[in-house]
Design a protein around this motif. Structure first.
Motif, PDB file in Angstrom:
ATOM      1  N   LEU A   1       0.845  -1.190   0.000  1.00 50.48           N
ATOM      2  CA  LEU A   1       0.000   0.000   0.000  1.00 50.48           C
ATOM      3  C   LEU A   1       0.881   1.242   0.000  1.00 50.48           C
ATOM      4  O   LEU A   1       1.762   1.393   0.851  1.00 50.48           O
ATOM      5  N   THR A   2       0.661   2.139  -0.959  1.00 49.47           N
ATOM      6  CA  THR A   2       1.362   3.412  -0.933  1.00 49.47           C
ATOM      7  C   THR A   2       0.696   4.307   0.103  1.00 49.47           C
ATOM      8  O   THR A   2      -0.463   4.100   0.478  1.00 49.47           O
ATOM      9  N   LYS A   3       1.409   5.294   0.611  1.00 52.51           N
ATOM     10  CA  LYS A   3       0.863   6.151   1.671  1.00 52.51           C
ATOM     11  C   LYS A   3      -0.248   7.057   1.163  1.00 52.51           C
ATOM     12  O   LYS A   3      -1.204   7.349   1.872  1.00 52.51           O
ATOM     13  N   CYS A   4      -0.119   7.538  -0.068  1.00 54.48           N
ATOM     14  CA  CYS A   4      -1.107   8.471  -0.582  1.00 54.48           C
ATOM     15  C   CYS A   4      -0.975   8.578  -2.095  1.00 54.48           C
ATOM     16  O   CYS A   4       0.001   8.085  -2.673  1.00 54.48           O
ATOM     17  N   TYR A   5      -1.949   9.189  -2.707  1.00 51.59           N
ATOM     18  CA  TYR A   5      -1.843   9.496  -4.120  1.00 51.59           C
ATOM     19  C   TYR A   5      -2.632  10.772  -4.389  1.00 51.59           C
ATOM     20  O   TYR A   5      -3.463  11.203  -3.569  1.00 51.59           O
ATOM     21  N   HIS A   6      -2.359  11.404  -5.507  1.00 49.35           N
ATOM     22  CA  HIS A   6      -3.057  12.623  -5.890  1.00 49.35           C
ATOM     23  C   HIS A   6      -4.047  12.314  -7.008  1.00 49.35           C
ATOM     24  O   HIS A   6      -3.673  11.782  -8.052  1.00 49.35           O
ATOM     25  N   ARG A   7      -5.296  12.652  -6.772  1.00 51.68           N
ATOM     26  CA  ARG A   7      -6.319  12.459  -7.783  1.00 51.68           C
ATOM     27  C   ARG A   7      -6.093  13.420  -8.944  1.00 51.68           C
ATOM     28  O   ARG A   7      -5.351  14.401  -8.815  1.00 51.68           O
ATOM     29  N   PRO A   8      -6.737  13.161 -10.076  1.00 60.13           N
ATOM     30  CA  PRO A   8      -6.582  14.063 -11.221  1.00 60.13           C
ATOM     31  C   PRO A   8      -6.937  15.512 -10.914  1.00 60.13           C
ATOM     32  O   PRO A   8      -6.403  16.433 -11.535  1.00 60.13           O
ATOM     33  N   ASP A   9      -7.846  15.707  -9.909  1.00 60.96           N
ATOM     34  CA  ASP A   9      -8.224  17.080  -9.563  1.00 60.96           C
ATOM     35  C   ASP A   9      -7.252  17.719  -8.576  1.00 60.96           C
ATOM     36  O   ASP A   9      -7.481  18.827  -8.091  1.00 60.96           O
ATOM     37  N   GLY A  10      -6.157  16.996  -8.259  1.00 65.92           N
ATOM     38  CA  GLY A  10      -5.129  17.548  -7.386  1.00 65.92           C
ATOM     39  C   GLY A  10      -5.306  17.265  -5.914  1.00 65.92           C
ATOM     40  O   GLY A  10      -4.432  17.592  -5.104  1.00 65.92           O
ATOM     41  N   VAL A  11      -6.420  16.656  -5.524  1.00 63.50           N
ATOM     42  CA  VAL A  11      -6.669  16.356  -4.118  1.00 63.50           C
ATOM     43  C   VAL A  11      -5.797  15.190  -3.661  1.00 63.50           C
ATOM     44  O   VAL A  11      -5.712  14.163  -4.342  1.00 63.50           O
ATOM     45  N   LYS A  12      -5.146  15.353  -2.515  1.00 66.51           N
ATOM     46  CA  LYS A  12      -4.307  14.299  -1.942  1.00 66.51           C
ATOM     47  C   LYS A  12      -5.168  13.350  -1.116  1.00 66.51           C
ATOM     48  O   LYS A  12      -5.901  13.785  -0.224  1.00 66.51           O
ATOM     49  N   VAL A  13      -5.096  12.067  -1.408  1.00 60.93           N
ATOM     50  CA  VAL A  13      -5.883  11.064  -0.703  1.00 60.93           C
ATOM     51  C   VAL A  13      -4.929  10.167   0.075  1.00 60.93           C
ATOM     52  O   VAL A  13      -3.943   9.675  -0.471  1.00 60.93           O
ATOM     53  N   VAL A  14      -5.228   9.968   1.364  1.00 61.23           N
ATOM     54  CA  VAL A  14      -4.347   9.201   2.247  1.00 61.23           C
ATOM     55  C   VAL A  14      -5.109   8.014   2.822  1.00 61.23           C
ATOM     56  O   VAL A  14      -6.296   8.109   3.144  1.00 61.23           O
ATOM     57  N   ALA A  15      -4.451   6.874   2.943  1.00 61.20           N
ATOM     58  CA  ALA A  15      -5.031   5.685   3.583  1.00 61.20           C
ATOM     59  C   ALA A  15      -3.974   5.045   4.469  1.00 61.20           C
ATOM     60  O   ALA A  15      -2.826   4.879   4.051  1.00 61.20           O
TER      61      ALA A  15
END
Length: 233
Positions: free
Chosen positions: A95-109
């Motif tokens: 699992l990666t820590k986070c990714y950036h959606r196409p709209d630029g929002v950072k999503v964390v899990a």
């Protein structure tokens, strides 16, 4: 291809996602590998794991979905030990820590259980092929944990270590507010620590600390422990 995971929420997400990938099978291990007896032969005796071993022995590829939680990390070690001699490819999907959606929002899990089906690929780091050397190393780590067979297994400095069942009790007490609160509030605070540990484990530790006198019961709720009001002892 077999997708192997150690989280019920992830199993559901993978099952939903695999609807679009005919031929892939999702196998979920429900046993809480981070606690309790891990020498019990019953851990590998379930129909799903027996089928997994047979298919892997025929050379079918297996992907192990792992993360930095005690359950996810123990799952990788357990699977590497179970499938160490399988002739087919064995992959770890971290699992990666986070990714950036196409709209630029950072999503964390914090763990796979927080990831929605449509986000699985975004959160998955590139799969890591486990060669024979890696399998032996991971399998040996699980064998060592089995030999210790401690009540609990925890993550420290990125590795799994054996621990006493009381390992997290200091965290439970520090999370308890100065004022009386419902057990559900305290357990919610502990779940929010993002250790990837389910609420039932925290409830068990709260009950143990009540029995030990470190916490006290202010207002009991018969058959509704989460509604009980508790306070520091």
């Amino acid at each position: 291809m077999i997708e192997l995971c150690f989280n019920s929420s992830l199993k559901g997400a993978l099952t939903e996602a695999r609807r679009f990938h005919p031929g892939a099978t999702v196998v979920g291990v429900d046993a809480p590998l981070f606690r309790g007896d891990i020498t019990d032969p019953g851990l590998t005796a379930g129909p799903a794991l027996i089928s997994l071993q047979k298919r892997a022995a025929r050379g079918e590829a297996v992907r192990i979905w792992t993360d930095r939680t005690p359950a996810g990390a123990c799952g990788l070690l357990f699977a590497s030990h179970l499938l160490r001699d399988a002739p087919g490819p064995l992959w770890a999907v971290p699992l990666t820590k986070c990714y950036h959606r196409p709209d630029g929002v950072k999503v964390v899990a914090a763990h796979w259980g927080e990831v929605a089906p449509k986000e699985l690929e975004a959160f998955a780091d590139p799969p890591v092929l486990l060669d024979q050397t890696a399998r032996r190393d991971l399998a040996q780590q699980w064998a060592n944990l089995q030999q210790e067979n401690a009540p609990l297994r925890v993550m420290e400095n990125g590795a799994v270590h054996s621990a006493e069942i009381t390992h997290y009790d200091g965290l439970v007490l520090s999370a308890c507010p100065d004022h009386p609160c419902r057990a559900a509030e305290l357990i919610g605070r502990l779940v929010s620590q993002q250790l990837g540990i389910d609420d039932w484990f925290w409830a068990e530790r709260v009950q143990a600390l009540l029995e030990a006198g470190a916490l006290r019961l202010v207002e009991p709720r018969e058959d509704k422990f989460y509604e009980a009001v508790i306070a520091r002892g």
